[in-house]
Design a protein around this motif. Structure first.
Motif, mmCIF file in Angstrom:
data_model
loop_
_atom_site.group_PDB
_atom_site.id
_atom_site.type_symbol
_atom_site.label_atom_id
_atom_site.label_comp_id
_atom_site.label_asym_id
_atom_site.label_seq_id
_atom_site.Cartn_x
_atom_site.Cartn_y
_atom_site.Cartn_z
ATOM 1 N N GLU A 376 0.763 -1.199 0.047
ATOM 2 C CA GLU A 376 -0.076 0.038 -0.023
ATOM 3 C C GLU A 376 0.759 1.176 0.051
ATOM 4 O OE1 GLU A 376 -3.214 2.815 0.250
ATOM 5 O OE2 GLU A 376 -3.042 0.621 -0.365
ATOM 6 N N LYS A 377 1.731 1.175 0.621
ATOM 7 C CA LYS A 377 2.675 2.369 0.823
ATOM 8 C C LYS A 377 3.853 2.697 -0.193
ATOM 9 C CE LYS A 377 1.014 3.905 4.523
ATOM 10 N NZ LYS A 377 0.245 5.023 4.586
ATOM 11 N N THR A 378 3.949 1.581 -1.051
ATOM 12 C CA THR A 378 4.833 1.695 -2.225
ATOM 13 C C THR A 378 3.965 1.633 -3.502
ATOM 14 O OG1 THR A 378 4.950 -0.849 -2.400
ATOM 15 C CG2 THR A 378 6.886 0.491 -1.135
#
Length: 406
Positions: A376-378
């Motif tokens: 999700e954060k990448t």
């Protein structure tokens, strides 16, 4: 393996493989019409990816390497199943079908809001880091397989996957539901199933295939002794617990909401199938019926927890698979033939069941949360809000589930 067992092993493998399209139908009917392609593709994507990974190295990982090993060696001289005999290859294929459906089950928690590519990356990583090792722990000479012997208690009972399949998938589903967050407008009654007959078809396919899921190993390998003496018990318990769970769910639904629904009947059947999975070979039929009633009723109540606790498990993977798997696994501590508390007066079976169940639950949740969070954060896991409103099918797949003529 004689010709009859060999034929049954292939048939059971086909039955369990058919369960993954069953999951796709079951889940597909429950989502909105603009998400049905996306929902079903998550199951079919898992079928394609996990099959390849299992052949390459997953099967070898699942063989285990003893109590202290994380998994079997993925890169043995039999890499990509080369050099195994015919019987072993069929058994390996049977095992693949379990890996596939376990991953597919997770997808129901993130319906309507997940990117397909990100889902496949998660599926591959989670299968490699969680499912393949857990299969080794439970069935492949790993720490759960040896737990009873190592601490002087009865062996852990998980005949067909209460821990390895359902608790495992349910815990990962909870993790992903937390990572991706709630759907737009999340509240009780956010949406109704767009196609109830599709859901009932999926549940029917699952019930049909589950006889291969539960009785496949016994009929194929005679795991409970010569002449497949345990197969009859497995078959009748698979029928009885599932049927009783339908009734248990409908009774709760009627008392709670005033109506007994077809989706409730389908969900109750799945809850019963989940609960009997670990215990199908180790319960007298009367206790299998009691388990079914309990599982249906308790899972019908458990699905409401997401509204009280504030996590959006879209299609109740946590309430049905994690809770149902826990019920079926822990129930053996009380009613397993010969070793359960009721028959032996000893808490040993309950102790090992609980250690195995919660050990897998915590491990799966933590690893799934980390994998999902990093994705999700990448590259992003959740689609944009405007795409969710427009419909994930056309945005992600360029297709519509229902192309109606003017």
């Amino acid at each position: 393996m004689d010709s009859g067992n060999f034929a049954w092993s292939i048939a059971a493998t086909a039955l369990v493989l058919f369960m993954t399209p069953g999951v796709a139908f079951f889940y597909g009917g429950l989502v909105k019409a603009k998400s049905v392609v996306s929902m079903m593709m998550m199951s079919f994507g898992a079928l394609g990816l996990i099959s390849v990974l299992w052949i390459l190295y997953g099967y070898n990982m699942s063989l285990g390497g003893g109590s202290l090993a994380f998994s079997g060696n993925p890169f043995t001289e039999n890499f990509a199943l080369a050099g195994y005999d015919s019987s072993t290859l069929v058994g390996a294929t049977f095992g693949a079908t379990f890996a596939i459906i376990t991953v597919a089950l997770i997808s129901g928690a993130i319906a309507d809001r997940a990117k397909f590519g990100s889902w496949l990356i998660f599926a591959g990583l989670w299968a490699t880091l969680v499912y393949f090792p857990v299969a080794a722990w439970v069935w492949g000479d790993g720490w759960i397989f040896n737990l009873g012997d190592n601490i002087g208690l009865p062996a852990v009972i998980d005949y067909a996957g209460g821990t390895a399949v359902h608790i495992n998938a349910g815990a990962a589903a909870l993790a992903l539901a937390l990572v991706l967050g709630k759907r737009i407008g999340f509240q009780k009654g956010i949406q109704k199933p767009h196609n109830v007959p599709l859901t009932l078809l999926g549940a029917s396919i699952l019930w049909f295939g589950w006889f291969g899921f539960n009785a496949g190993a016994e009929g194929t390998f005679g795991l409970l002794g010569p002449e497949n003496t345990g197969a009859g018990l497995i078959v009748v318990n698979t029928l009885g617990a599932t049927a009783a769970a339908v009734l248990g769910w409908l009774i709760v639904e009627k008392l709670k909401d005033g109506k007994a629904t077809s989706v409730g009947a389908a969900s109750g059947a799945v809850a019963g199938l989940v609960a009997i999975t670990p215990s199908c070979a180790n319960l007298d039929p009367i206790w299998a019926l009691v388990l079914g009633i309990l599982a249906g009723a308790l899972c019908a109540l458990a699905i409401e927890l997401k509204f009280k606790l504030g996590f959006d498990d879209s299609l109740d993977v946590v309430g049905i698979h994690m809770v149902g798997g826990l019920i079926g696994t822990l129930y053996l501590g009380f009613f397993a033939i010969g070793t359960g508390l009721v028959f032996s007066g000893d808490f040993g079976q309950l102790a090992v069941q609980a250690i195995a169940a919660f050990g897998v639950l915590v491990y799966s949740f933590v690893v799934a949360f980390i994998i999902g969070f990093v994705i999700e954060k990448t590259i992003g896991f959740r689609i944009k809000n405007e795409d969710e409103l427009a419909g994930v099918d056309t945005v992600v797949h360029g297709e519509e589930g229902y192309a109606l003529a003017d």
